[in-house]
Each structure stands twice: as structure tokens, then as C-alpha cells.
Write an enzyme that holds these catalytic residues in place. Sequence first.
Site, PDB file in Angstrom:
ATOM      1  CE  LYS A 217     -19.888 -20.880 -70.206  1.00 47.36           C
ATOM      2  NZ  LYS A 217     -19.876 -19.666 -70.996  1.00 47.36           N
TER       3      LYS A 217
ATOM      4  CE1 TYR B 211     -28.386 -16.864 -66.234  1.00 41.51           C
ATOM      5  CE2 TYR B 211     -28.827 -19.205 -65.912  1.00 41.51           C
ATOM      6  CZ  TYR B 211     -28.373 -18.173 -66.709  1.00 41.51           C
ATOM      7  OH  TYR B 211     -27.889 -18.444 -67.970  1.00 41.51           O
TER       8      TYR B 211
ATOM      9  CG  HIS C  17     -28.171  -9.868 -72.699  1.00 41.81           C
ATOM     10  ND1 HIS C  17     -29.074 -10.632 -72.018  1.00 41.81           N
ATOM     11  CD2 HIS C  17     -28.877  -9.220 -73.647  1.00 41.81           C
ATOM     12  CE1 HIS C  17     -30.289 -10.466 -72.534  1.00 41.81           C
ATOM     13  NE2 HIS C  17     -30.181  -9.605 -73.528  1.00 41.81           N
TER      14      HIS C  17
ATOM     15  N   PRO D 241     -27.888 -27.157 -68.611  1.00 46.42           N
ATOM     16  CG  PRO D 241     -30.175 -26.831 -68.851  1.00 46.42           C
ATOM     17  CD  PRO D 241     -29.169 -27.849 -68.436  1.00 46.42           C
TER      18      PRO D 241
ATOM     19  CE1 TYR E  71     -24.790 -17.138 -67.681  1.00 46.17           C
ATOM     20  CE2 TYR E  71     -24.244 -15.802 -69.601  1.00 46.17           C
ATOM     21  CZ  TYR E  71     -25.168 -16.532 -68.863  1.00 46.17           C
ATOM     22  OH  TYR E  71     -26.453 -16.666 -69.322  1.00 46.17           O
TER      23      TYR E  71
HETATM   24  C1  PHB Z   1     -32.297 -20.190 -73.064  1.00 43.72           C
HETATM   25  O1  PHB Z   1     -32.543 -19.057 -73.470  1.00 43.72           O
HETATM   26  O2  PHB Z   1     -32.910 -21.180 -73.501  1.00 43.72           O
HETATM   27  C2  PHB Z   1     -31.269 -20.376 -72.012  1.00 43.72           C
HETATM   28  C3  PHB Z   1     -30.514 -19.280 -71.617  1.00 43.72           C
HETATM   29  C4  PHB Z   1     -29.569 -19.434 -70.623  1.00 43.72           C
HETATM   30  C5  PHB Z   1     -29.366 -20.656 -70.052  1.00 43.72           C
HETATM   31  C6  PHB Z   1     -30.085 -21.762 -70.477  1.00 43.72           C
HETATM   32  C7  PHB Z   1     -31.039 -21.619 -71.460  1.00 43.72           C
HETATM   33  O3  PHB Z   1     -28.447 -20.794 -69.064  1.00 43.72           O
END
Ligand code: PHB
Length: 392
Positions: A299, A203, A75, A295, A387
Site C-alpha cells: 500500500k 503470499y 493481475h 509492505p 487489496y
Molecule cells: C514487491 O514486488 O516488491 C512486493 C509486492 C507485493 C507486496 C510487497 C512487495 O505486498
Amino acid sequence: MVHERTQVAIIGAGPAGLLLGALLARHDIDAVIVEHRSAEYVLARIRAGVLEQTTLDLLREAGVADRCLKEGLTHDGIELSFDGALHRIDFRALTGKHVTVYGQTEVTHDLMQSRAVAGLTTDYEAEDVQIEGFDGEHPVVRYVKNGVPHELACDFIAGCDGYHGICRATVPRDAITTYEKIYPFGWLGVLADVPPVRHELIYANHERGFALCSQRSKTRSRYYVQCSLDDQADQWSDDAFWDELRRRLPVDIAEAVTTGPSIEKSIAPLRSFVAEPMRFGRLFLAGDAAHIVPPTGAKGLNLAATDAGYLARGLAEHCLERSSAGLDHYSARCLARVWKAERFSWWFTSLMHRFPEAGAFGSRLQQAELTYLVGSRSASTALAENYVGLPI
Ligand code: PHB
Ligand code: APR
């Protein structure tokens, strides 16, 4: 009573313990992993799966990166959703780097598999695990397996037993300082065998609350919505979840979401937590045993991996080169990285969620910051470089 001996006793077979075991094996350092749960239970846990390049490098060093390199999804950015539209943050253009989407379950599976192939010992379903003597020269791990008491003598103990483990809890209270922040909401997550709505993660900041569109593969999606801490996962029907998710996305994206039956549905609380230091004599904490991040930004697994990397290097220097420098610096090195990831995860969480106490003023500030973020190359770069992972 069974008496055993190893150089490093690793408590916990999550990603931190398994990766440490794999890295030590590369240096011919003998290690035994003692895990409270069964292998099936460990593999059934669903967790995030965004790997920094540094994590991938460590998996490669441990000899377990082949499937991840083949099946992981590269990605080059993420999308932020607010004010009814998507705004892309282009990691490759801003930092030259990318992340790899590959589930933690798969990482764990690959590590377990390579351990089994190499014939390395993991004692699953160990009960009443206790650690002793780490303030002296001769630490010992005691546990009961199939009703038989075991005593494992070792040179070092690696406490990789997660947030609820016994290693951190065994350290005398006056030797440890903890820092904690609990967020006033949770994440309701759904895993479903449907194609992801977008090629990259979204997001979303929305007046109804945060939402995240993530994925495990081209045919498996992971979605989340911010929920109340009083909610119960089984009170949310699949239909209610999909409706709530779509309400929090721009209309065209909401229409493009493919829905389907959930394979897994659960609620996770959000917490920031750090324990300092991460070394107590011959006991070293690593991963969730020492720190938790919310989450947002994924990280947790990456921090567990870098702890395992620093610890493996320190132990290798000690065992092979008779130098204690790596072990002496272990705690400070990890914590420098941990606090930067704590800051980023807290900031990204604060920016994207509805906080009950923040009110209308708080939402307007978030909108202003989001607009600034996507409009400013330097602000976008700050997000991107955190990130994809800060340099080690
Ligand atoms: C997930 O795919 O579970 C996931 C991805 C990104 C995040 C948190 C969880 O920031
Ligand atoms: N004795 C032995 N093992 C234990 C004990 C105990 N008393 N208590 C807990 N464990 C085991 C757990 O069953 C688990 O398998 O320790 C392991 C810890 O694994 P994780 O919780 O996955 O922690 P870690 O390896 O540090 O990985 C961190 O997991 O929570 C996510 O976001 C986090 O991705 C990050 C990763």
C-alpha cells in the site's frame, strides 16, 4: 547566496514529490523539487510495485502512464499459500477490479523523465535542507548546493521527504501526534532475472515464517522471506535464500521455482506509523513523511500517490480558483484513507507472519482464519476490495 522563488517548494524526489510536481505542472503551477540524494541514488532504490487503479489514474492525469499501460502486468488475483496448498483470491470476480504490477523504480523513472523533458527544476544533491516560516505567509527553504547557499521563497511547502526527512521533524512537537507499531521481524528480499514461479503473486503462511513470490516482469522476479531483525543480508548466500524460500512453499511450487544469481539482496524492517495532522500552516506532509505501512499488501506507493493527488487538487483550487476548501480538507481526507490502509496492512501482516510471542495458539488461530477467508465469499471480498484499493 542564490535567491529563488516558486509557488510550491517540494522537498524530496520520491514518488510522492515527483507525482505532485507532475500534477501541479498540468495546472501550470510552478514548483521546484529539492532532493538530498542524486538522481542515480533515487533510481537505484528497489521497492514494491503493485499499483491500484486509482494510482494508475493519477499517473494518467499527470501524463506519465504510457509505459506503465504498455508494460505493466494486469493481475486479476493473488494466491494464498498455507497447509501445503495454494488458494486463489479472484479480485475480478469479487470486485470487478484488478491491480497492475509495475515496479516503483519504473514509476520513478517515468516521472523523472517527463520532468526532464518538460524542463522542470529538480535540485538534486541538496545539502543541509531546512524549512522555515510555514506558520506564516512566507515560507522559505534553505539548502546548500555545490557549496553555494540557496534560499527558495515559496507560497507552500510540500514535505515529501520520506520517513527520515526533515519536514516532519521540523514541526513543533506539541503540534503533532504520532502512532507507531514496530514488528519483531524483517523481510529479506532478493531480485533476480528469472521468470516468476507463477503468473500471480503468492503470499505464503508457513511454520518457518512468511514468504512472498512477487515479480517485476515476465523475466524478473522479486522474492521475500520473513527473517530475524538480527540477520544481515550479506550473511545470506543466494543458495541459502532459495532453499529457505522453497521450504516455505507447497512442494510442487517449490520445485517450479527458477533460481539464479541475485541482482539485489536486502533486509527491510516492518513498521506501521502515522503522523497527525498532515498539515501545519503552509506545510503539507505527503507519502512516507506522514505514514508508513508494512509492505504486506503493497500500500505504501499507492498511499503516497493519493496524498499527491489530494494535495495537487487542493493547491490547484487555491491557486486557480482562490478556494481554500481542498487544502482545508487535505489532512482529514488523506488520514481517512491512510488509516484504512494501515488497518489492512497490519491485518494482512498479522495473518501471514510467525510472531515469536503468539505461540502454537496463535498459529492455530491463523490457520482457522485463513481457512475461513478462502471459504467465505464475504471474507474473500473484504481482502480483495482492500487489496485492489478502496474507493477515494
Ligand atoms: C514487491 O514486488 O516488491 C512486493 C509486492 C507485493 C507486496 C510487497 C512487495 O505486498
Ligand atoms: N531533503 C531533501 N530530500 C530528502 C531529505 C531532505 N532532508 N530527506 C529525504 N529526502 C528524500 C529522499 O532521498 C527520497 O528521495 O525524500 C525522498 C522521499 O522518497 P520516498 O522515501 O520514496 O517517499 P515517498 O515519495 O513518500 O514514497 C513512498 O516509497 O518507501 C516507499 O513504500 C513506500 O512506496 C512508498 C513510497
